[in-house]
Design a protein around this motif. Structure first.
Motif, PDB file in Angstrom:
ATOM      1  N   HIS A 138       0.812  -1.218   0.000  1.00 46.98           N
ATOM      2  CA  HIS A 138       0.000   0.000   0.000  1.00 46.98           C
ATOM      3  C   HIS A 138       0.850   1.275   0.000  1.00 46.98           C
ATOM      4  CE1 HIS A 138      -3.723  -2.259   0.452  1.00 46.98           C
ATOM      5  NE2 HIS A 138      -3.107  -3.003   1.347  1.00 46.98           N
ATOM      6  N   SER A 170       2.375   1.692  -3.400  1.00 45.36           N
ATOM      7  CA  SER A 170       1.295   2.002  -4.348  1.00 45.36           C
ATOM      8  C   SER A 170       0.920   3.475  -4.266  1.00 45.36           C
ATOM      9  CB  SER A 170       0.064   1.126  -4.057  1.00 45.36           C
ATOM     10  OG  SER A 170       0.342  -0.237  -4.279  1.00 45.36           O
ATOM     11  N   GLN A 171       0.779   3.989  -3.039  1.00 45.88           N
ATOM     12  CA  GLN A 171       0.452   5.408  -2.856  1.00 45.88           C
ATOM     13  C   GLN A 171       1.568   6.298  -3.381  1.00 45.88           C
ATOM     14  OE1 GLN A 171      -0.275   5.696   1.351  1.00 45.88           O
ATOM     15  NE2 GLN A 171      -2.173   4.519   1.272  1.00 45.88           N
ATOM     16  N   THR A 182       1.652   6.216  -7.228  1.00 48.00           N
ATOM     17  CA  THR A 182       0.474   6.911  -7.737  1.00 48.00           C
ATOM     18  C   THR A 182       0.728   8.423  -7.746  1.00 48.00           C
ATOM     19  OG1 THR A 182      -1.078   5.196  -7.031  1.00 48.00           O
ATOM     20  CG2 THR A 182      -1.971   7.419  -7.309  1.00 48.00           C
ATOM     21  N   LYS A 183       1.338   8.933  -6.663  1.00 50.50           N
ATOM     22  CA  LYS A 183       1.650  10.370  -6.589  1.00 50.50           C
ATOM     23  C   LYS A 183       2.747  10.749  -7.576  1.00 50.50           C
ATOM     24  CE  LYS A 183       0.380  10.932  -1.704  1.00 50.50           C
ATOM     25  NZ  LYS A 183       0.897  11.198  -0.332  1.00 50.50           N
ATOM     26  N   LYS A 192      -0.914   8.622 -11.857  1.00 48.65           N
ATOM     27  CA  LYS A 192      -1.990   7.700 -12.226  1.00 48.65           C
ATOM     28  C   LYS A 192      -2.097   6.623 -11.157  1.00 48.65           C
ATOM     29  CE  LYS A 192       1.078   4.990 -15.240  1.00 48.65           C
ATOM     30  NZ  LYS A 192       1.274   4.418 -16.589  1.00 48.65           N
ATOM     31  N   ASP A 193      -3.313   6.072 -11.028  1.00 53.46           N
ATOM     32  CA  ASP A 193      -3.556   5.092  -9.977  1.00 53.46           C
ATOM     33  C   ASP A 193      -2.809   3.794 -10.279  1.00 53.46           C
ATOM     34  OD1 ASP A 193      -4.737   4.088  -7.628  1.00 53.46           O
ATOM     35  OD2 ASP A 193      -6.267   3.064  -8.804  1.00 53.46           O
ATOM     36  N   LYS A 233      -1.468   0.038  -8.472  1.00 51.49           N
ATOM     37  CA  LYS A 233      -1.374  -0.929  -7.390  1.00 51.49           C
ATOM     38  C   LYS A 233      -0.130  -1.776  -7.656  1.00 51.49           C
ATOM     39  CE  LYS A 233      -5.236   0.100  -5.261  1.00 51.49           C
ATOM     40  NZ  LYS A 233      -5.203   0.784  -3.946  1.00 51.49           N
ATOM     41  N   GLN A 253      -0.799  -6.720 -12.595  1.00 55.44           N
ATOM     42  CA  GLN A 253      -0.350  -5.552 -11.842  1.00 55.44           C
ATOM     43  C   GLN A 253       1.166  -5.637 -11.717  1.00 55.44           C
ATOM     44  OE1 GLN A 253      -2.517  -6.155  -8.176  1.00 55.44           O
ATOM     45  NE2 GLN A 253      -4.139  -4.718  -8.738  1.00 55.44           N
ATOM     46  N   ASN A 275      -7.273   1.143   2.995  1.00 54.63           N
ATOM     47  CA  ASN A 275      -7.392   2.309   2.113  1.00 54.63           C
ATOM     48  C   ASN A 275      -8.665   3.096   2.407  1.00 54.63           C
ATOM     49  OD1 ASN A 275      -6.525   4.079   0.121  1.00 54.63           O
ATOM     50  ND2 ASN A 275      -7.529   2.927  -1.536  1.00 54.63           N
TER      51      ASN A 275
END
Length: 439
Positions: free
Chosen positions: A13, A16-17, A20-21, A25-26, A28, A87, A337
């Motif tokens: 997690h 992933s966060q 993403t930042k 884009k999102d 995982k 993923q 989340n």
């Protein structure tokens, strides 16, 4: 493809966060545990080692080759997990120039941590890995270890050679009794009658488990190949160790690679051609706390109005393990989340539902609870072995053939009652898929 060793990935997690930042884009991203005790053995691995390290001394040849073998196996695992889950999947390994001395009893390879870091850096330069350097951040004082993700080139290269992947373990004998410090480092210890007896008990149940044939269907093949493609579970994946924390009265759980199989994969396990059954002790840790206080526990401690069972199971795990309510809220928010407010409300709902054991929340109860459930598991495995029943433990559940199911259930009831004074609630999970395969 399959890498012939069980090493499953989970969504990470924090990374992933972070990605993403960074990437806008999102994403995982998944990670698997770092494999150090074995690697891919093949002529092409030797050739790649010679190409990337042309000036190796004789002394450095073996450890460098082992580090390369292990690194390529970690890459192959990442490729396999990426294809299975669609993923990005990789592994975590610090970029450190400092070598940590490991007591001799635990050594399962010949290379140092800085040698592995050097090999990974060379593979990055060769286009096989993407490196995202680890860092420290607010709320994560220990920091995030460096993330390594296989590239498209690595995926193409490994996929072409997937039929030629053979695994070599670097040591034949392995230590099955581990003692770890509060910082996660391994601790040496003097053997005595107690440790020798525990190790002998582990050998007996490990040998019995490895004396029969276990097969399963990998997750990536469950939908595409419903009627075949069973893989054998290797002896090393069936060999369990016990891991204690700081002393031999904290922790002590049984760990083995086969525990990494998903619940769906475990449902496909067959033992000597027979379908298996998984017997689960319902809501084990809250139940133990009630029973140790001399109080009957609810049938399902995770049944809390307004919340699904999996959420409450996660709440219990985090709240009982956390040092403070704030750290529990942070941990639950990251794991599920969800917002801090939702996490706080979920924890409060669990606390109100279980007021008789609320004193154990936010008290780092995990060392005590894990020791209690590990001793229960030892008793169950030992008694099952006395009846010639091979068993795979998964912390609060136990897997064996369907024909052993009734006897194993009786043993679990008896051993739990001996230790806690109450009967447990045991749920069977018949492997319908494996029964279909066996037929």
């Amino acid at each position: 493809m399959n890498t012939n060793i069980i090493n499953r990935s989970e969504v990470h997690h924090q990374w992933s966060q972070t990605l993403t930042k960074r990437l806008g884009k999102d994403i995982k991203v998944r990670t698997s545990r770092l494999i150090n005790n074995c690697g891919i053995t093949a002529d092409w691995v030797t050739a790649m080692t010679n190409d990337l390290f042309p000036a190796l001394s004789n002394r450095a040849t073996k450890p460098t080759r082992q580090a390369m073998q292990a690194a390529l196996l970690n890459i192959a695992t990442g490729v396999s997990e990426s294809l299975t889950h669609d993923q990005p999947s990789g592994f975590l390994c610090e970029l450190s120039t400092a070598s940590r001395k490991v007591p001799k009893r635990y050594r399962d390879h010949d290379f140092s941590s800085n040698m592995m870091a050097s090999v990974l850096s060379q593979l990055e330069s060769a286009g096989f890995l993407e490196c995202y350097k680890g860092y420290r951040s607010e709320g994560y004082s220990k920091g995030l270890a460096t993330l390594w993700l296989p590239t498209t080139r690595a995926t193409d290269y490994i996929s072409e050679l997937s039929d030629m992947i053979v695994i070599e373990f670097f040591r034949e004998d392995i230590e099955t009794l581990w003692l770890k410090g509060s910082n996660g480092s391994v601790i040496d210890y003097e053997d005595n009658n107690m440790t020798n007896e525990m190790r002998l008990n582990l050998k007996e149940v490990n040998d019995l488990r490895s004396s029969v044939n276990w097969f399963y269907k990998p997750q990536g093949l469950l939908k595409t190949h419903p009627d075949g493609a069973l893989l054998a579970i290797a002896g090393r994946d069936l060999t369990f160790k016990r891991q204690f924390n700081e002393t031999f009265t904290k922790g002590g759980r049984f760990y083995g690679n086969v525990q990494q199989l998903t619940k769906e994969e475990r449902s496909t396990i067959i033992m000597d051609g027979e379908p298996t059954i998984e017997l689960d002790i319902k809501s084990l840790h809250p139940r133990m706390l009630y029973n140790l206080k001399g109080i009957p526990a609810p049938v399902d401690c995770y049944d809390v109005e307004g919340y699904d069972r999996e959420t409450m199971k996660t709440v219990a795990l985090i709240a009982l393990n956390a040092k403070s309510e704030l750290s529990a809220i942070r941990g639950l928010s990251a794991k599920l989340n969800v917002t801090f407010d939702y996490a706080r409300c979920a924890i409060e709902a669990f606390r109100l539902r279980h007021n008789p054991i609320a004193e154990f929340l936010f008290s780092s109860s995990w060392t005590f609870l894990q020791y209690q459930d590990s001793e229960l598991a030892k008793d169950i495995l030992t008694e099952a072995a006395n009846h010639g029943i091979p068993v795979i433990p998964v912390h609060d559940s136990f897997i064996s053939s369907v024909s052993n199911g009734y006897k194993l259930s009786d043993i679990m009831h008896e051993e739990y009652e001996k230790r806690f004074g109450f009967l447990p609630v045991i749920e069977p999970s018949l492997s319908c898929l494996s029964a279909g395969i066996a037929a």
